[in-house]
Design a protein around this motif. Structure first.
Motif, PDB file in Angstrom:
ATOM      1  N   MET A 122       0.822  -1.201   0.000  1.00  0.00           N
ATOM      2  CA  MET A 122       0.000   0.000   0.000  1.00  0.00           C
ATOM      3  C   MET A 122       0.858   1.253   0.000  1.00  0.00           C
ATOM      4  O   MET A 122       2.058   1.205   0.300  1.00  0.00           O
ATOM      5  CB  MET A 122      -0.925  -0.006   1.221  1.00  0.00           C
ATOM      6  N   GLY A 123       0.215   2.365  -0.301  1.00  0.00           N
ATOM      7  CA  GLY A 123       0.910   3.648  -0.273  1.00  0.00           C
ATOM      8  C   GLY A 123       0.222   4.615  -1.210  1.00  0.00           C
ATOM      9  O   GLY A 123      -0.430   4.216  -2.180  1.00  0.00           O
ATOM     10  N   SER A 124       0.387   5.871  -0.938  1.00  0.00           N
ATOM     11  CA  SER A 124      -0.190   6.895  -1.795  1.00  0.00           C
ATOM     12  C   SER A 124       0.598   6.998  -3.090  1.00  0.00           C
ATOM     13  O   SER A 124       1.663   6.391  -3.249  1.00  0.00           O
ATOM     14  CB  SER A 124      -0.193   8.239  -1.068  1.00  0.00           C
ATOM     15  N   SER A 125       0.091   7.777  -4.028  1.00  0.00           N
ATOM     16  CA  SER A 125       0.800   8.008  -5.273  1.00  0.00           C
ATOM     17  C   SER A 125       2.173   8.600  -4.988  1.00  0.00           C
ATOM     18  O   SER A 125       2.305   9.529  -4.197  1.00  0.00           O
ATOM     19  CB  SER A 125      -0.008   8.966  -6.157  1.00  0.00           C
ATOM     20  N   GLY A 126       3.211   8.025  -5.612  1.00  0.00           N
ATOM     21  CA  GLY A 126       4.570   8.504  -5.394  1.00  0.00           C
ATOM     22  C   GLY A 126       5.288   7.850  -4.241  1.00  0.00           C
ATOM     23  O   GLY A 126       6.451   8.178  -3.967  1.00  0.00           O
ATOM     24  N   SER A 127       4.656   6.884  -3.591  1.00  0.00           N
ATOM     25  CA  SER A 127       5.293   6.225  -2.441  1.00  0.00           C
ATOM     26  C   SER A 127       6.335   5.197  -2.862  1.00  0.00           C
ATOM     27  O   SER A 127       7.175   4.789  -2.064  1.00  0.00           O
ATOM     28  CB  SER A 127       4.233   5.542  -1.566  1.00  0.00           C
ATOM     29  N   GLY A 128       6.279   4.753  -4.123  1.00  0.00           N
ATOM     30  CA  GLY A 128       7.245   3.777  -4.622  1.00  0.00           C
ATOM     31  C   GLY A 128       6.678   2.386  -4.814  1.00  0.00           C
ATOM     32  O   GLY A 128       7.400   1.469  -5.206  1.00  0.00           O
TER      33      GLY A 128
END
Length: 243
Positions: free
Chosen positions: A47-53
């Motif tokens: 998981m992660g927001s946009s741009g988290s990798g």
């Protein structure tokens, strides 16, 4: 030290890109020295927001990109710096892909799309197994009457179901899914997710799914959350959602 039993092992994985030239050049760190291992059969949501990798990480797990530092091992084989021909062999036999955008070949029928990885990767003695296997998989995702249809003749949900069947055709030990319901409406997305999880359980694969959706991640055994190229949290889901 790498656990020999790990299906996926990531050690010190970093990815940076350099923008510009000369004195104006600058380096952007997308992933910064991350480590984790995934045992066989586990369902992990990244998981992660946009741009988290997270999408960059999935590409590195798939051997579609080369890290700036660190390594990825799949099923005991280090893949990060293999020559392209050997990498393609490992990838073809080890990984099934499910993309957000389906990635079906428009000039092939649903059956031919599912069968393609088998034709490209199966050994000669396995050739006869491909067609019945492809038919069985398409039937299992509810497309028994759509096998001879071309992608343009299928809805988005049906195309993604073809992509699911294709991902499992070679019985890969690992399936990587990148936002597999992202282009679908709620009803079709729920159906595709149910089919993916059912196939995963039936086939006994290790499933790694990239998503920004906490509801979807709630079905996973484990959730790895990225922020700014680092692992923010890595936790087991003690009460995964059931279908």
């Amino acid at each position: 030290m790498t656990d020999a039993a790990a299906m996926i092992s990531v050690q010190g994985l970093s990815k940076s890109i350099r923008n510009g030239t000369g004195t104006a050049a600058r380096t952007t760190d997308i992933l910064r020295g991350i480590d984790f291992e995934i045992p066989a059969g586990q369902f992990v949501a990244i998981m992660g927001s946009s741009g988290s990798g997270k999408s960059t990480l999935l590409g590195l797990l798939a051997g579609l990109d080369t890290p700036s530092a660190g390594s990825v091992a799949l099923h005991g084989t280090a893949i990060s710096y293999l020559p392209e021909d050997k990498l393609a062999q490992v990838r073809g036999r080890t990984i099934g892909f499910v993309f957000q955008s389906y990635q079906l070949i428009p000039t092939l029928t649903a059956l031919e799309n599912v069968l393609l990885p088998h034709e490209l990767n199966a050994k000669r003695k396995e050739a006869a197994e491909g067609l019945p296997r492809a038919r069985q998989l398409l039937t299992s995702v509810g497309l028994a009457d759509r096998m001879e249809h071309y992608p343009v003749q299928l809805s988005g949900g049906e195309q993604q179901r073809v992509a699911l069947a294709r991902a499992f055709i070679l019985r890969p030990p690992i399936v990587l899914a990148d936002e597999p319901t992202g282009n679908l409406d709620t009803a079709n997305g729920a159906h595709v997710l149910e089919l993916l999880l059912n196939l995963n359980r039936t086939e006994g694969t290790t499933l790694v799914l990239v998503t920004h959706d906490p509801v979807l991640a709630g079905y996973a055994d484990r959730r790895i959350t990225l922020r700014d190229g680092l692992i923010l949290s890595d936790e087991m889901n003690l009460s995964p959602t059931t279908l």
